[in-house]
Write a protein that holds these residues in place. Structure first.
Motif, PDB file in Angstrom:
ATOM      1  N   GLU A 135       0.809  -1.226   0.000  1.00 15.91           N
ATOM      2  CA  GLU A 135       0.000   0.000   0.000  1.00 15.91           C
ATOM      3  C   GLU A 135       0.839   1.271   0.000  1.00 15.91           C
ATOM      4  O   GLU A 135       0.473   2.268  -0.621  1.00 15.91           O
ATOM      5  N   THR A 136       1.949   1.241   0.737  1.00 15.09           N
ATOM      6  CA  THR A 136       2.765   2.456   0.843  1.00 15.09           C
ATOM      7  C   THR A 136       3.841   2.516  -0.245  1.00 15.09           C
ATOM      8  O   THR A 136       4.430   3.568  -0.461  1.00 15.09           O
ATOM      9  N   GLY A 137       4.086   1.377  -0.885  1.00 12.21           N
ATOM     10  CA  GLY A 137       5.118   1.336  -1.918  1.00 12.21           C
ATOM     11  C   GLY A 137       6.527   1.277  -1.349  1.00 12.21           C
ATOM     12  O   GLY A 137       7.510   1.467  -2.069  1.00 12.21           O
ATOM     13  N   LEU A 138       6.645   1.017  -0.051  1.00 11.66           N
ATOM     14  CA  LEU A 138       7.965   0.934   0.580  1.00 11.66           C
ATOM     15  C   LEU A 138       8.620  -0.395   0.205  1.00 11.66           C
ATOM     16  O   LEU A 138       8.013  -1.457   0.358  1.00 11.66           O
ATOM     17  N   ALA A 139       9.867  -0.330  -0.273  1.00 13.02           N
ATOM     18  CA  ALA A 139      10.595  -1.559  -0.601  1.00 13.02           C
ATOM     19  C   ALA A 139      10.807  -2.361   0.674  1.00 13.02           C
ATOM     20  O   ALA A 139      11.208  -1.800   1.699  1.00 13.02           O
ATOM     21  N   PRO A 140      10.522  -3.679   0.647  1.00 15.47           N
ATOM     22  CA  PRO A 140      10.594  -4.512   1.858  1.00 15.47           C
ATOM     23  C   PRO A 140      11.938  -4.434   2.571  1.00 15.47           C
ATOM     24  O   PRO A 140      11.997  -4.487   3.797  1.00 15.47           O
ATOM     25  N   GLU A 141      13.041  -4.282   1.803  1.00 14.18           N
ATOM     26  CA  GLU A 141      14.377  -4.228   2.413  1.00 14.18           C
ATOM     27  C   GLU A 141      14.544  -2.988   3.281  1.00 14.18           C
ATOM     28  O   GLU A 141      15.485  -2.898   4.059  1.00 14.18           O
ATOM     29  N   ARG A 142      13.638  -2.035   3.121  1.00 15.59           N
ATOM     30  CA  ARG A 142      13.744  -0.804   3.927  1.00 15.59           C
ATOM     31  C   ARG A 142      12.998  -0.924   5.251  1.00 15.59           C
ATOM     32  O   ARG A 142      13.020   0.004   6.063  1.00 15.59           O
ATOM     33  N   LEU A 143      12.352  -2.047   5.475  1.00 20.85           N
ATOM     34  CA  LEU A 143      11.655  -2.259   6.750  1.00 20.85           C
ATOM     35  C   LEU A 143      12.398  -3.291   7.594  1.00 20.85           C
ATOM     36  O   LEU A 143      12.731  -4.374   7.126  1.00 20.85           O
TER      37      LEU A 143
END
Ligand code: C2E
Ligand code: MG
Ligand code: MG
Ligand code: MG
Length: 283
Positions: A135-143
């Motif tokens: 939903e937010t478009g955040l790349a998973p590696e950034r979490l």
């Protein structure tokens, strides 16, 4: 006998204890109302690369502005939220907020989110996190999801499965407050981990005694053995920074770099620290 020894102070102790219990009960009742009324918010604290100070991630830290008591710290309300079960609702909101915020920050700066062991009991825990990323478009590696050793006392198989699922979705996993829990170091082998965060208490002792220093070195080597990256919490002085540099610890967090700040300040903070464009070498 016991009466003479404990008599007067016992009564005093009872009163004080009753008072504390009342306060805790009141806070416990206030939690859900406060959450609905928007009294909760996130602050962010940088996690930096020791070698050059680059900001790797901002850790989301939950705050509760209580209308009468003012700021209530997570050490006080998280245990209550776990007890009432509302941590599952609040925890979801934290992930959602943090991912939405991080999606506005310059890549590759990540966001680190603390999750409570109880959140793993929600059958949609993993799905919700992965949905937030989409939903937010955040790349998973950034979490990065931070768990403490307390999760090991839940259901090991369940936690392991969830972490593995998150990790195969690209999300990073950190073990927070390392060295303070009751878990065995065997967990480093059993759990899929990317980052080990050495607890702040070790940073405090590190320069006081040679044993303190050796412990930090040992934990760092342990994490290297498992190809896990090391972060140390609670760095407050330049001497501490110099020492962890010497040990080769990769990342650090603490008041020396920054105290936690308001969400609205995060973007400005990061933009002011963007690596400067490299000047062209040819004349
Ligand atoms: P934590 O995840 O280990 O976070 C680090 C804590 O150390 C934060 O306290 C931070 O403000 C503090 N800290 C950082 N650098 C320094 C330093 O140099 N010196 C000192 N003295 N303290 C430093 P905070 O914000 O009070 O959070 C306490 C704990 O509450 C966190 O420990 C985390 O376990 C928990 N927590 C915070 N937010 C959440 C959340 O959204 N969900 C859950 N489940 N737990 C949370
Ligand atoms: Mg943490
Ligand atoms: Mg910690
Ligand atoms: Mg902690």
């Amino acid at each position: 006998g016991a009466k003479e020894v404990f008599g007067p102070s016992h009564a005093f102790h009872d009163e004080k204890l009753a008072c504390e219990v009342m306060e805790a009960l009141e806070l416990e009742r206030d939690l859900s109302r406060g959450f609905v009324d928007g009294e909760f918010y996130l602050e962010y604290q940088p996690i930096v690369a020791v070698e050059n100070g680059d900001v790797r991630s901002l850790e989301a830290l939950l705050r509760w502005h209580h209308p009468r008591r003012g700021l209530v710290t997570p050490d006080v309300f998280i245990p209550l939220a776990e007890k009432t079960g509302i941590i599952q609702v609040i925890g979801k909101w934290v992930v959602q907020q943090a991912c939405a915020a991080a999606a506005t920050w310059p890549a590759p700066t990540g966001v680190s989110v603390n999750v409570s062991g109880d959140q793993f009991k929600d059958p949609y825990f993993v799905t919700h996190i992965l949905d937030c990323l989409v939903e937010t478009g955040l790349a998973p590696e950034r979490l990065t999801i931070e768990v403490t050793e307390a999760v090991f006392s839940i259901d090991i198989d369940l936690v392991c499965r969830c972490l593995a699922e998150l990790r195969s979705g690209g999300v990073r996993i950190a073990l927070d407050d390392f060295g303070t829990g009751f878990s065995s170091i065997n967990n480093l082998r059993l759990f899929p981990l990317d980052e080990l965060k050495i607890d702040r208490s070790f940073a405090c002792q590190m320069l006081e005694t040679s044993q303190g220093a050796k412990l930090v070195d040992l934990m760092h080597k342990l994490s290297e053995t498992f190809q896990i990256s090391t972060t140390i919490e609670g760095i407050e002085t330049k001497n501490q920074l110099d020492f962890i540099k010497l040990l080769g610890i990769g990342e650090a967090q603490g008041f020396l770099f920054s105290k936690p700040f308001a969400a609205a300040e995060a973007l400005g903070y990061l933009q002011a620290r963007l690596p400067r464009p490299v000047a062209s070498a040819t004349p």
